[in-house]
Write a protein that holds these residues in place. Structure first.
Motif, PDB file in Angstrom:
ATOM      1  N   ASP A 195      47.413   0.800  13.434  1.00  0.00           N
ATOM      2  CA  ASP A 195      48.655   0.367  13.567  1.00  0.00           C
ATOM      3  C   ASP A 195      49.073  -1.220  13.530  1.00  0.00           C
ATOM      4  OD1 ASP A 195      49.403   2.897  14.428  1.00  0.00           O
ATOM      5  OD2 ASP A 195      49.416   2.530  16.177  1.00  0.00           O
ATOM      6  N   SER A 196      47.794  -2.070  13.398  1.00  0.00           N
ATOM      7  CA  SER A 196      47.883  -3.404  13.331  1.00  0.00           C
ATOM      8  C   SER A 196      47.355  -4.189  12.004  1.00  0.00           C
ATOM      9  CB  SER A 196      46.910  -4.060  14.620  1.00  0.00           C
ATOM     10  OG  SER A 196      45.562  -3.813  14.402  1.00  0.00           O
ATOM     11  N   ARG A 197      46.965  -3.376  11.212  1.00  0.00           N
ATOM     12  CA  ARG A 197      46.429  -3.865  10.004  1.00  0.00           C
ATOM     13  C   ARG A 197      47.512  -3.835   8.907  1.00  0.00           C
ATOM     14  NH1 ARG A 197      41.399  -2.894   7.799  1.00  0.00           N
ATOM     15  NH2 ARG A 197      42.070  -2.009   5.695  1.00  0.00           N
ATOM     16  N   PRO A 198      47.582  -5.076   8.273  1.00  0.00           N
ATOM     17  CA  PRO A 198      48.890  -5.091   7.336  1.00  0.00           C
ATOM     18  C   PRO A 198      48.692  -4.641   6.133  1.00  0.00           C
ATOM     19  CG  PRO A 198      47.094  -7.186   7.338  1.00  0.00           C
ATOM     20  CD  PRO A 198      46.678  -6.063   8.219  1.00  0.00           C
ATOM     21  N   ASP A 199      48.400  -3.305   6.187  1.00  0.00           N
ATOM     22  CA  ASP A 199      48.255  -2.219   4.994  1.00  0.00           C
ATOM     23  C   ASP A 199      49.707  -1.753   4.250  1.00  0.00           C
ATOM     24  OD1 ASP A 199      45.336  -2.070   4.858  1.00  0.00           O
ATOM     25  OD2 ASP A 199      45.584  -0.570   6.088  1.00  0.00           O
TER      26      ASP A 199
END
Length: 404
Positions: A195-199
């Motif tokens: 949820d926090s990864r800038p994917d």
């Protein structure tokens, strides 16, 4: 019931090692021929390092004592690679096996790397070798060793993508070892990371879809799983992933809500989703809810309830058996049927004031005597405003029957 088997649908979202328990279950239930399952196992094993296991299955499948030469060559290759990685990672493994030295590690990864380099001549190559060694151990089926090494690797790794991969590996290892409490922690840690990864949005969608499939192993084994699966699947981003990529997960979502009396308030929202996905996915469990709450089709609900029982018995995640007082029981099936009958009774009472027990027993898929005893206990335990007229064979509902 093979028509309702989701193994082929679920498998693409799992690590291949997580598929083995599903195949073992199918073999036990004999939903497919043994040869069919054994061939599927060999296909899975082809891309792992579990060569000895593959050889045993090959011998069983083809009734021979002589495996293919390529299998023997592959075994030699695996052993050589394992020895190489073991030697390469040895300095770091030796360090990690010393509790006194491990205590010197700090949250500051740069400090750890510098300390390892200065005091123990351990460089980035050995740290990378630890990841490769852990991954290789996992592919060999040594999940305990792999899980330990992956945990230690994350304390040293400064590569974000590599650390993310190690998170998936650690979760898989804990699932395969059935360490459910630790697996819950790893699941939550991985969810926070996803949820926090800038994917890109499509990558996040894929990761959330995979996470939900892996979570099924945990939620249907952990004591608080019935709450955990609802909490996860009902989050907007995860519900969107279900509707976009994996509507078949509605089977498990619906089951969790049906067996969870405390989360009944979510039933209405779930039924909306089931209706929206009706033409994409349906099975006896989703259709049971539609029959009862959308169509008020009690005959249809009764038929679907019988199919639900068969489905649960033959579903890997739902058909778990437990030894109890010398007998094998299936707690989730029994709980599901009990709550589903309560749903039927509750809905039927909302539109009828005087109910014939004989008719109701048919709708509950029970004998007359069992239905009468079940209703008596329900009235007593739930304090319903209802009375049974044994002479007339009816249940007379009071004015409060809508609060069942």
């Amino acid at each position: 019931m093979a028509q309702y088997d989701l193994t082929l649908t679920i498998a693409p979202y799992l690590d291949r090692h997580l598929v083995f328990p599903l195949l073992e279950f199918l073999q036990e239930k004999q939903l497919y021929t043994d040869d069919h399952i054994l061939k599927a196992k060999i296909d899975l094993l082809a891309k792992t390092n579990m060569v000895d296991y593959a050889v045993d299955i090959y011998k069983s499948l083809y009734h021979t004592e002589y495996p293919l030469q390529e299998m023997l060559d592959r075994r030699t290759e695996v052993m050589d690679r394992l020895k190489y990685l073991e030697e390469l990672a040895a300095p770091l493994v030796s360090f990690l096996q010393n509790p006194a030295l491990v205590q010197e590690l700090r949250p500051d990864k740069q400090y750890n790397l510098q300390m390892l380099h200065d005091r123990f001549q351990i460089r980035s190559e050995q740290i990378e070798a630890l990841y490769q060694f852990a991954k290789f151990q996992f592919e060999c089926g040594n999940y305990s060793g792999a899980g330990d090494f992956l945990y230690q690797y994350r304390t040293l790794c400064t590569n974000v993508d590599r650390s993310f991969s190690a998170l998936w590996g650690k979760l898989a290892a804990e699932i395969l070892m059935q360490n459910w409490d630790v697996a819950v922690e790893e699941l939550n840690r991985l969810k926070e990371t996803i949820d926090s990864r800038p994917d890109p949005p499509l990558t996040q969608l894929k990761n959330r879809t995979w996470l939900m499939h892996w979570s099924l192993f945990i939620f249907f084994n952990h004591e608080n799983g019935r709450n955990g699966i609802i909490d996860l699947f009902f989050q907007e981003k995860y519900l969107n992933a279900i509707q976009t990529n994996a509507p078949h997960l509605l089977r498990y979502f619906a089951t969790a809500i049906i067996i969870n009396k405390r989360r009944r308030n979510m039933l209405k929202e779930l039924i909306k989703v089931i209706q929206q996905e009706h033409y994409t996915y349906k099975d006896p469990i989703t259709e049971f809810l539609e029959c009862l709450y959308v169509d008020y089709d009690f005959e249809g609900a009764q038929q679907k309830l019988r199919e639900c029982e068969e489905l649960i018995v033959n579903d890997f995640f739902l058909g778990k058996q437990v030894q109890e007082n010398g007998y094998l029981t299936m707690p989730l099936r029994d709980e599901f049927l009990e709550n589903a009958r309560l749903f039927i009774f509750e809905t039927y009472c909302r539109i009828h004031q005087c109910i014939d027990i004989g008719i109701l027993s048919q709708k509950l898929n029970m004998t007359y005597g069992d239905a009468e005893r079940w209703i008596v206990n329900l009235i007593r335990n739930a304090r319903l405003d209802a009375k049974i007229d044994s002479k007339m064979g009816t249940v007379v509902m009071g004015t409060q029957h809508t609060n069942v």
